[in-house]
Enzyme design. Structure first.
Site, PDB file in Angstrom:
ATOM      1  CB  CYS A  76      35.928  37.969  30.704  1.00 37.18           C
ATOM      2  SG  CYS A  76      35.839  37.813  32.476  1.00 37.18           S
TER       3      CYS A  76
HETATM    4  N1  NAD Z   1      34.803  40.472  36.301  1.00 41.89           N
HETATM    5  C1  NAD Z   1      34.214  39.458  35.693  1.00 41.89           C
HETATM    6  O1  NAD Z   1      33.089  39.577  35.189  1.00 41.89           O
HETATM    7  C2  NAD Z   1      34.880  38.090  35.592  1.00 41.89           C
HETATM    8  C3  NAD Z   1      34.163  37.035  35.018  1.00 41.89           C
HETATM    9  C4  NAD Z   1      34.755  35.792  34.883  1.00 41.89           C
HETATM   10  C5  NAD Z   1      36.070  35.651  35.305  1.00 41.89           C
HETATM   11  N2  NAD Z   1      36.766  36.679  35.863  1.00 41.89           N
HETATM   12  C6  NAD Z   1      38.136  36.425  36.289  1.00 41.89           C
HETATM   13  O2  NAD Z   1      38.241  36.587  37.691  1.00 41.89           O
HETATM   14  C7  NAD Z   1      39.542  37.069  38.024  1.00 41.89           C
HETATM   15  C8  NAD Z   1      39.408  38.307  38.874  1.00 41.89           C
HETATM   16  O3  NAD Z   1      38.774  39.313  38.113  1.00 41.89           O
HETATM   17  P1  NAD Z   1      37.914  40.471  38.766  1.00 41.89           P
HETATM   18  O4  NAD Z   1      37.095  41.052  37.687  1.00 41.89           O
HETATM   19  O5  NAD Z   1      37.234  39.991  40.009  1.00 41.89           O
HETATM   20  O6  NAD Z   1      39.078  41.490  39.155  1.00 41.89           O
HETATM   21  P2  NAD Z   1      38.984  42.692  40.201  1.00 41.89           P
HETATM   22  O7  NAD Z   1      40.073  43.635  39.842  1.00 41.89           O
HETATM   23  O8  NAD Z   1      37.597  43.180  40.315  1.00 41.89           O
HETATM   24  O9  NAD Z   1      39.353  41.995  41.593  1.00 41.89           O
HETATM   25  C9  NAD Z   1      40.592  41.459  41.852  1.00 41.89           C
HETATM   26  C10 NAD Z   1      41.034  41.889  43.240  1.00 41.89           C
HETATM   27  O10 NAD Z   1      42.285  41.267  43.533  1.00 41.89           O
HETATM   28  C11 NAD Z   1      43.065  42.144  44.288  1.00 41.89           C
HETATM   29  N3  NAD Z   1      44.448  41.720  44.229  1.00 41.89           N
HETATM   30  C12 NAD Z   1      45.376  41.915  43.248  1.00 41.89           C
HETATM   31  N4  NAD Z   1      46.525  41.297  43.553  1.00 41.89           N
HETATM   32  C13 NAD Z   1      46.331  40.693  44.747  1.00 41.89           C
HETATM   33  C14 NAD Z   1      47.160  39.901  45.584  1.00 41.89           C
HETATM   34  N5  NAD Z   1      48.401  39.568  45.238  1.00 41.89           N
HETATM   35  N6  NAD Z   1      46.648  39.475  46.748  1.00 41.89           N
HETATM   36  C15 NAD Z   1      45.373  39.797  47.121  1.00 41.89           C
HETATM   37  N7  NAD Z   1      44.557  40.531  46.368  1.00 41.89           N
HETATM   38  C16 NAD Z   1      45.019  40.967  45.199  1.00 41.89           C
HETATM   39  C17 NAD Z   1      42.771  43.509  43.674  1.00 41.89           C
HETATM   40  O11 NAD Z   1      43.062  44.555  44.585  1.00 41.89           O
HETATM   41  C18 NAD Z   1      41.276  43.390  43.362  1.00 41.89           C
HETATM   42  O12 NAD Z   1      40.468  43.895  44.421  1.00 41.89           O
HETATM   43  C19 NAD Z   1      40.261  37.323  36.694  1.00 41.89           C
HETATM   44  O13 NAD Z   1      41.048  36.226  36.377  1.00 41.89           O
HETATM   45  C20 NAD Z   1      39.118  37.422  35.703  1.00 41.89           C
HETATM   46  O14 NAD Z   1      39.513  37.054  34.410  1.00 41.89           O
HETATM   47  C21 NAD Z   1      36.190  37.906  36.026  1.00 41.89           C
END
Ligand code: NAD
Length: 430
Positions: free
Chosen positions: A270
């Protein structure tokens, strides 16, 4: 039955696309409150494990997944066929940067295209991935809308910022207020009703772009303030003043000051990334987001600054980097999680190795990690083992570290997190 009624009676079927750090806790929150939830993810192995009741996220225990499966409220899928049966779809796919530090929107585009193949009337689609203002309207709406499906009439589309804070036991999905902004007022209303089923406070805003900007303000606020305090750290070092003492004393002011703390650099999915989505968008509008660029520059240089300080510390002890044995305590970007994405520890290791140091790490959350061609394994600690390193570097402040053993055994400690509150002979602080 209308979508609104389906949601209010918990008969709406929910899809969470991307069941990672953001998606899985949300999927579990809906499943716990009695909705049928389908997690969709391209990671086949992880989908298999979820269906066997195994979680890959620290904040979601295996028992939670098992309870959701056995109550018939959760199932994971590695393809999008199920979307044709869903009423609400929440996209939680990654939004990283390309090597050029521009937004990589390919995951969102891919997910939107695949959802579109199974689109039907009366569906609610919400983007929760962090992205630049305008993404929901300019990218998703354009991708999903057609003559058959008009947003606001046949389809509902909106944005809701993700606020998950991995490892935070006080603020969870339910008690973290949620912002929603739809493409039309009807879209906002639908999104609000959906989240109200699992979240105590839902705050509607006037548009999807406003909701997107809220998230970017939150993360830019952190990135810029951390950038400021990191620069203050460099200033304090030059002045021979302890930055930690300065912050602690400044924080006694009961108004107009909020403490931020320095560190070895930003990490995670993030804070180091999201503000650059905003500055990229502004560049397209011929505006240079100066605060973001400057903070990013300061924060990105912190691993290098830390290594520069380590070299000085080694010199003072008549040691040089080349051939020195260094132990990095903590590889993850924050305490008590297993996420190493963008972690400054990785840069510190590379920089030290470039200077000829032999670097090991110890991290209870990361048993092994590939560094280019080499796989490093986490070192298990004992007083004798710690004594064998010329320098121990505290990068992550995991709760389970035995700080007393480190203090009593290490030849030299460089502490980037102020984990050692009291000074001792062999300690040097950032
Ligand atoms: N991790 C955090 O603390 C956090 C906090 C706030 C916001 N976010 C936002 O949330 C979003 C996701 O982040 P995250 O940390 O959960 O990522 P992550 O990598 O943990 O999870 C994302 C998942 O999406 C899957 N994926 C990728 N492409 C895909 C597709 N086309 N179809 C289906 N699944 C697919 C991946 O395999 C993965 O399991 C990002 O935009 C991030 O900026 C994350």
């Amino acid at each position: 039955m209308e979508l609104k009624e389906k949601i209010l009676t918990k008969r709406a079927k929910i899809g969470v696309v991307g069941v990672g750090y953001a998606g899985l806790p949300l999927a579990m929150a809906f499943a716990r409150s009695g909705f049928m939830v389908h997690g969709i993810d391209v990671d086949d192995e992880m989908v298999k494990e979820l269906n066997q009741g195994k979680s890959h996220i620290e904040d979601v225990k295996d028992e939670m997944v098992q309870a959701a499966i056995s109550s018939g409220c959760f199932r994971a899928h590695s393809d999008y066929q199920i979307v044709s049966q869903l009423d609400c779809v929440i996209l939680c796919v990654p939004t990283p940067l390309r090597q050029t530090r521009d937004p990589d929107i390919s995951y969102m585009v891919d997910a939107a295209k695949k959802v579109k193949e199974h689109l039907h009337k009366d569906m609610l689609i919400i983007l929760q991935s962090t992205s630049y203002p305008g993404t929901t309207d300019e990218l998703l709406r354009v991708e999903l809308e057609s003559e058959k499906f008009q947003v606001g009439k046949d389809l509902f589309l909106g944005f809701s910022p993700e606020r998950v804070d991995p490892g935070n036991l006080k603020f969870t999905t339910r008690n973290t207020p949620k912002i929603v902004g739809g493409i039309t007022p009807h879209c906002t209303e639908m999104a609000k009703i959906l989240y109200e089923q699992v979240i105590d406070t839902v705050i509607p805003v006037s548009s999807a772009a406003t909701a997107e900007m809220v998230k970017l303000l939150e993360n830019t606020f952190r990135a810029v303030n951390i950038g400021l305090v990191n620069e203050i750290t460099i200033m304090c070092d030059k002045l021979g003043v302890s930055v930690w003492e300065v912050i602690e004393a400044a924080a006694t002011k009961p108004f107009g000051f909020m403490p931020f703390f320095p560190g070895p650099g930003l990490g995670g999915h993030c804070i180091p990334i999201d503000p650059l989505y905003l500055s990229w968008k502004l560049k397209m509008l011929n505006y240079n987001a100066r605060c973001i660029e400057l903070a990013s520059e300061v924060n990105t240089q912190m691993p290098e600054y830390c290594v520069h300080r380590m070299v000085a510390v080694l010199n003072q002890n008549r040691k040089c980097v080349n051939g020195t044995k260094v132990l990095i305590m903590g590889l993850t970007y924050k305490k008590d999680v297993s996420d190493v994405r963008e972690s400054p520890a990785l840069d510190i290791i590379r920089l030290l190795e470039l200077g000829g140091a032999q670097v090991d790490y110890s991290d209870p959350y990361v048993s092994q990690l590939r560094f280019d061609e080499v796989v490093k394994k986490s070192v298990s600690l004992s007083p004798a083992k710690i004594k064998g390193y010329d320098l121990v570097v505290m990068v992550t402040d995991h709760s389970s570290f035995d700080y007393k053993m480190i203090q009593e055994s290490a030849q030299l400690v460089f502490d980037t997190r102020n984990v050692f509150r009291e000074a001792f002979d062999t300690l040097v602080k950032l």
